[in-house]
Design a protein around this motif. Structure first.
Motif, mmCIF file in Angstrom:
data_model
loop_
_atom_site.group_PDB
_atom_site.id
_atom_site.type_symbol
_atom_site.label_atom_id
_atom_site.label_comp_id
_atom_site.label_asym_id
_atom_site.label_seq_id
_atom_site.Cartn_x
_atom_site.Cartn_y
_atom_site.Cartn_z
ATOM 1 N N LEU A 1 0.825 -1.203 0.000
ATOM 2 C CA LEU A 1 0.000 0.000 0.000
ATOM 3 C C LEU A 1 0.858 1.252 0.000
ATOM 4 O O LEU A 1 1.943 1.284 0.581
ATOM 5 C CB LEU A 1 -0.898 0.032 1.243
ATOM 6 N N ASP A 2 0.338 2.292 -0.639
ATOM 7 C CA ASP A 2 0.919 3.624 -0.523
ATOM 8 C C ASP A 2 0.299 4.267 0.714
ATOM 9 O O ASP A 2 -0.902 4.525 0.762
ATOM 10 C CB ASP A 2 0.596 4.440 -1.786
ATOM 11 N N LEU A 3 1.116 4.516 1.747
ATOM 12 C CA LEU A 3 0.587 5.047 3.005
ATOM 13 C C LEU A 3 -0.105 6.387 2.798
ATOM 14 O O LEU A 3 -1.118 6.680 3.442
ATOM 15 C CB LEU A 3 1.718 5.179 4.033
ATOM 16 N N ASN A 4 0.415 7.209 1.894
ATOM 17 C CA ASN A 4 -0.225 8.497 1.622
ATOM 18 C C ASN A 4 -1.627 8.303 1.043
ATOM 19 O O ASN A 4 -2.556 9.057 1.348
ATOM 20 C CB ASN A 4 0.614 9.330 0.651
ATOM 21 N N ALA A 5 -1.793 7.285 0.191
ATOM 22 C CA ALA A 5 -3.122 7.010 -0.380
ATOM 23 C C ALA A 5 -4.086 6.541 0.704
ATOM 24 O O ALA A 5 -5.273 6.900 0.685
ATOM 25 C CB ALA A 5 -3.008 5.956 -1.483
ATOM 26 N N VAL A 6 -3.593 5.768 1.659
ATOM 27 C CA VAL A 6 -4.426 5.336 2.787
ATOM 28 C C VAL A 6 -4.883 6.549 3.585
ATOM 29 O O VAL A 6 -6.053 6.663 3.976
ATOM 30 C CB VAL A 6 -3.649 4.361 3.686
ATOM 31 N N VAL A 7 -3.958 7.483 3.818
ATOM 32 C CA VAL A 7 -4.302 8.694 4.568
ATOM 33 C C VAL A 7 -5.324 9.534 3.803
ATOM 34 O O VAL A 7 -6.271 10.066 4.387
ATOM 35 C CB VAL A 7 -3.031 9.521 4.868
ATOM 36 N N GLN A 8 -5.157 9.650 2.495
ATOM 37 C CA GLN A 8 -6.108 10.426 1.694
ATOM 38 C C GLN A 8 -7.508 9.826 1.783
ATOM 39 O O GLN A 8 -8.506 10.560 1.849
ATOM 40 C CB GLN A 8 -5.649 10.477 0.231
ATOM 41 N N GLN A 9 -7.592 8.505 1.783
ATOM 42 C CA GLN A 9 -8.899 7.857 1.913
ATOM 43 C C GLN A 9 -9.519 8.182 3.272
ATOM 44 O O GLN A 9 -10.716 8.460 3.377
ATOM 45 C CB GLN A 9 -8.754 6.341 1.743
ATOM 46 N N GLY A 10 -8.701 8.144 4.317
ATOM 47 C CA GLY A 10 -9.200 8.493 5.643
ATOM 48 C C GLY A 10 -9.627 9.941 5.745
ATOM 49 O O GLY A 10 -10.645 10.267 6.369
ATOM 50 N N LEU A 11 -8.868 10.837 5.112
ATOM 51 C CA LEU A 11 -9.220 12.266 5.140
ATOM 52 C C LEU A 11 -10.540 12.526 4.427
ATOM 53 O O LEU A 11 -11.315 13.399 4.843
ATOM 54 C CB LEU A 11 -8.097 13.084 4.481
ATOM 55 N N PHE A 12 -10.806 11.771 3.372
ATOM 56 C CA PHE A 12 -12.078 11.927 2.665
ATOM 57 C C PHE A 12 -13.248 11.609 3.590
ATOM 58 O O PHE A 12 -14.268 12.301 3.595
ATOM 59 C CB PHE A 12 -12.113 11.009 1.440
ATOM 60 N N LEU A 13 -13.095 10.565 4.415
ATOM 61 C CA LEU A 13 -14.148 10.222 5.363
ATOM 62 C C LEU A 13 -14.224 11.234 6.506
ATOM 63 O O LEU A 13 -15.311 11.596 6.958
ATOM 64 C CB LEU A 13 -13.909 8.819 5.928
ATOM 65 N N LEU A 14 -13.077 11.720 6.947
ATOM 66 C CA LEU A 14 -13.048 12.645 8.079
ATOM 67 C C LEU A 14 -13.705 13.985 7.776
ATOM 68 O O LEU A 14 -14.152 14.674 8.688
ATOM 69 C CB LEU A 14 -11.599 12.885 8.519
ATOM 70 N N GLN A 15 -13.758 14.349 6.504
ATOM 71 C CA GLN A 15 -14.345 15.654 6.185
ATOM 72 C C GLN A 15 -15.830 15.703 6.531
ATOM 73 O O GLN A 15 -16.426 16.772 6.577
ATOM 74 C CB GLN A 15 -14.145 15.986 4.715
ATOM 75 N N HIS A 16 -16.452 14.538 6.822
ATOM 76 C CA HIS A 16 -17.849 14.513 7.200
ATOM 77 C C HIS A 16 -18.051 14.611 8.709
ATOM 78 O O HIS A 16 -19.176 14.608 9.181
ATOM 79 C CB HIS A 16 -18.516 13.231 6.686
ATOM 80 N N HIS A 17 -16.954 14.646 9.474
ATOM 81 C CA HIS A 17 -17.078 14.750 10.921
ATOM 82 C C HIS A 17 -17.547 16.166 11.282
ATOM 83 O O HIS A 17 -16.993 17.153 10.798
ATOM 84 C CB HIS A 17 -15.724 14.463 11.577
ATOM 85 N N PRO A 18 -18.569 16.283 12.144
ATOM 86 C CA PRO A 18 -19.081 17.625 12.494
ATOM 87 C C PRO A 18 -18.015 18.564 13.034
ATOM 88 O O PRO A 18 -18.080 19.776 12.816
ATOM 89 C CB PRO A 18 -20.148 17.315 13.561
ATOM 90 N N ARG A 19 -17.009 18.022 13.727
ATOM 91 C CA ARG A 19 -15.985 18.880 14.331
ATOM 92 C C ARG A 19 -15.075 19.528 13.300
ATOM 93 O O ARG A 19 -14.425 20.536 13.603
ATOM 94 C CB ARG A 19 -15.129 18.055 15.299
ATOM 95 N N VAL A 20 -15.023 18.975 12.090
ATOM 96 C CA VAL A 20 -14.135 19.530 11.058
ATOM 97 C C VAL A 20 -14.556 20.954 10.694
ATOM 98 O O VAL A 20 -13.741 21.751 10.214
ATOM 99 C CB VAL A 20 -14.119 18.609 9.817
ATOM 100 N N LYS A 21 -15.820 21.294 10.936
ATOM 101 C CA LYS A 21 -16.293 22.652 10.647
ATOM 102 C C LYS A 21 -15.669 23.668 11.596
ATOM 103 O O LYS A 21 -15.582 24.847 11.284
ATOM 104 C CB LYS A 21 -17.822 22.723 10.763
ATOM 105 N N ARG A 22 -15.220 23.203 12.777
ATOM 106 C CA ARG A 22 -14.714 24.140 13.796
ATOM 107 C C ARG A 22 -13.243 23.927 14.133
ATOM 108 O O ARG A 22 -12.655 24.714 14.855
ATOM 109 C CB ARG A 22 -15.552 24.012 15.065
ATOM 110 N N VAL A 23 -12.669 22.837 13.632
ATOM 111 C CA VAL A 23 -11.259 22.530 13.888
ATOM 112 C C VAL A 23 -10.544 22.380 12.550
ATOM 113 O O VAL A 23 -11.052 21.733 11.641
ATOM 114 C CB VAL A 23 -11.118 21.231 14.713
#
Length: 270
Positions: free
Chosen positions: A112-134
């Motif tokens: 696996l490309d670790l950066n690609a794994v992180v990008q996939q996780g970041l895509f999901l994290l953008q839906h976390h309500p706290r991302v609007k304030r942090v």
């Protein structure tokens, strides 16, 4: 296996003790899946806001198409249809990303490309309500490809769990940094860091954070299993999960994984 000797002589017998851990492994897998679904529930709370934007655009385009017969065309119909198609694909990508994360998958290891794994996780994290304030900042290794051998779904789960913990403890207008880098050295290891600007973890509690069912969150807001599961997943990948924290100065979780070796017949999953 325990070797048996008579006096100081050679080994004459070997006692072998085995334990069937099939049920235990199945229970761990079920617990990990339950914890992942709990994280998914928090992420899904942000999907409403995320999908509302493209839906509003689609509604506006549909209204414009409907009004063209009465008031005449102001924007060409093909252009409006193209916008609708783009926004529908955007909604589909958001929903599919969450569904892919939710579905249990058969375990399998690949390069696996670790950066690609992180990008996939970041895509999901953008839906976390706290991302609007942090503020979430990604600082990914650009000088080289970080190849690790592992299960992409499990590694994404580790990132999601660590990042969501960081988001929960970081105050409004604070910052969570997710970075990747290669640790210097001959063997070389890939490092994934999640750092927050929260209150930090008291030294007296740091030895307990990876214990199952230990949590500092209020009742009903945490199971105490997330970090324990992360620890097990990382250890199963031949890596280490470490905590660096000072009270009042934030917390850093470091995931250290062995660098994978690319073979000619090995497919790299990105």
């Amino acid at each position: 296996k325990i070797p048996m000797r008579m006096g100081g002589g050679p080994v004459t017998h070997v006692i072998t003790i085995a334990e069937d851990i099939t049920d235990w492994k199945a229970a761990i897998d079920r617990t990990a899946q339950a914890e992942k679904l709990a994280a998914l529930g928090q992420l899904a709370a942000g999907v409403m806001h995320e999908i509302n934007n493209p839906l509003a655009t689609i509604a506006a385009c549909a209204e414009s198409l409907g009004g063209q017969a009465i008031h005449g065309a102001t924007t060409p119909a093909p252009e409006l249809l193209r916008i609708i198609d783009l926004e529908v694909q955007r909604c589909k990508k958001i929903v599919n990303g969450l569904l892919d994360f939710a579905r249990p998958k058969a375990g399998g290891r690949a390069l696996l490309d670790l950066n690609a794994v992180v990008q996939q996780g970041l895509f999901l994290l953008q839906h976390h309500p706290r991302v609007k304030r942090v503020k979430v900042v990604a600082e990914l290794e650009a000088a080289a490809v970080l190849l690790v051998e592992g299960d992409a779904d499990q590694l994404v789960q580790v990132l999601i769990a660590l990042a969501m913990n960081a988001l929960d403890v970081t105050p409004d207008q604070g910052q969570v940094v997710i970075r990747t880098r290669r640790e210097p050295g001959e063997a070389g290891r890939a490092i994934l860091e999640v750092e927050d600007t929260g209150p930090g973890i008291p030294r007296a509690l740091q030895a307990k954070v990876f214990d199952p069912f230990f949590t500092t969150k209020p009742p009903g807001q945490g199971t105490g299993l997330g970090l324990a599961i992360c620890y097990g997943i990382v250890a199963d990948h031949g890596g280490a999960l470490d905590l660096l924290s000072k009270e009042g100065e934030g917390t850093r979780f470091l995931v250290s994984l062995p660098i994978g070796v690319r073979h000619r017949t090995t497919e790299v999953l990105a």
